[in-house]
Enzyme design. Structure first.
Site, short mmCIF file in Angstrom:
data_model
loop_
_atom_site.label_atom_id
_atom_site.label_comp_id
_atom_site.label_asym_id
_atom_site.label_seq_id
_atom_site.Cartn_x
_atom_site.Cartn_y
_atom_site.Cartn_z
N LYS A 83 -11.39 2.40 12.77
CA LYS A 83 -11.93 2.34 11.41
C LYS A 83 -12.73 1.05 11.26
O LYS A 83 -12.21 -0.04 11.51
CB LYS A 83 -10.74 2.34 10.44
C1 E4P Z 1 -8.42 5.29 3.23
O1 E4P Z 1 -8.64 5.36 4.41
C2 E4P Z 1 -7.83 4.13 2.55
O2 E4P Z 1 -6.81 3.65 3.39
C3 E4P Z 1 -7.19 4.47 1.24
O3 E4P Z 1 -7.41 5.81 0.88
C4 E4P Z 1 -7.48 3.50 0.16
O4 E4P Z 1 -6.83 3.92 -1.01
P1 E4P Z 1 -6.61 2.95 -2.27
O5 E4P Z 1 -7.92 2.79 -2.97
O6 E4P Z 1 -5.62 3.70 -3.13
O7 E4P Z 1 -6.08 1.65 -1.74
#
Ligand code: E4P
Length: 217
Positions: A83
Site C-alpha cells: 500500500k
Molecule cells: C483503507 O484501506 C483504510 O485503512 C481505511 O479504510 C481508513 O478508514 P478510516 O477513514 O475510517 O480510518
C-alpha cells in the site's frame, strides 16, 4: 463485490473468515499501531489466515524508500498488496513495484483525478476514502461513482477498493455503484445483518413458539 476487512486484529479476521466473508484484508499504520503488534509479524499471520490480498502500507515518503519498504513487505507472503499513498512519489513507487509483478494498493485517494493517475501508474487497487470525504461535507459515494464511470470509459484494470467505510449502508451503496471491493471494519460488516423488523419478527415468532409449546429437539 469483494469484502475486505479493514483491521489488523487476528480474532476479527478469523471470525469473518470462517463465515466466508473475507476476500482480503487491508491494514494501515494506524490499525497496526492499534493492534500493538510488530508490523512484519502480524502481517505474516494475517497472510497465513487469508488467501486473498492483504494490504500492508509503507511508511516512507520518498519513492526509492517506498520501493525498498514495498519489496520487504512483499517478501512476507505472495498475497501481499503493497500500500502506497497517492502522492507523486507513491505513483512512482507503484509503477516500479507493479512492474516487478507485485500487487499495489494506492491509498488515500480523494479525487477522480488522483484515481486516473493511479490507474495510469498500473495500480492493482485504488482506495478512495468515503467516510473522510463525508466528514468534510463532501460526498464520498459520488467519488466512487465518478471513478467507476471513468474506469469503465477506458477499461482500466485497476480495481476500485472503496475504503473508509463507516456504515452498513455504505456497503450496499458501494455495491449498487459497482465498486469492485469494499473494505470495512468487522463491526460494519456484522452490522449488515441487523434489521429492526428481523428482531421484531423473531421476538413474535419465539413468543408464539413458546405459547404453542413447539419443540424441535
Ligand atoms: C483503507 O484501506 C483504510 O485503512 C481505511 O479504510 C481508513 O478508514 P478510516 O477513514 O475510517 O480510518
Amino acid at each position: 463485490m469483494k469484502f475486505f476487512v479493514d483491521t489488523a486484529e487476528i480474532d476479527e479476521i478469523r471470525e469473518l473468515h470462517e463465515l466466508g466473508m473475507v476476500d482480503g484484508v487491508t491494514t494501515n499504520p494506524s490499525l497496526i499501531a492499534k493492534s500493538g503488534r510488530d508490523i512484519l509479524e502480524v502481517t505474516k499471520e494475517i497472510c497465513a489466515l487469508v488467501d486473498g490480498p492483504v494490504s500492508a502500507e509503507v511508511v516512507a515518503t520518498a519513492a526509492d524508500a517506498m520501493i525498498s519498504e514495498g519489496r520487504k513487505l512483499a517478501q512476507i507472503a505472495s498475497n501481499i498488496a503493497v500500500k502506497v499513498p497517492l502522492t507523486w512519489d507513491g505513483l512512482k513507487a507503484c509503477k516500479v513495484l507493479t512492474g516487478e509483478g507485485k500487487m499495489v494498493n494506492v491509498t488515500l485517494c480523494f479525487s477522480a483525478n488522483q484515481a486516473i493517475l493511479a490507474a495510469k501508474a498500473g495500480a492493482t487497487f485504488v482506495s478512495p476514502f468515503i467516510g473522510r470525504l463525508d466528514d468534510i461535507n463532501l460526498d464520498g459515494l459520488d467519488l466512487i461513482a465518478d471513478i467507476r464511470e471513468i474506469y469503465d470509459n477506458y477499461d482500466f484494470d485497476t480495481e476500485i477498493l472503496a475504503a473508509s467505510i463507516r456504515s452498513a449502508n455504505h456497503m450496499s451503496d458501494c455495491a449498487k455503484i459497482g465498486a469492485d471491493v469494499a473494505t470495512a471494519p468487522a463491526k460494519v460488516i456484522k452490522a449488515m445483518a441487523s434489521h429492526v423488523l428481523t428482531d421484531k419478527g423473531l421476538t413474535a415468532f419465539l413468543a408464539d413458539a413458546e405459547k404453542a409449546g413447539i419443540k424441535i429437539l
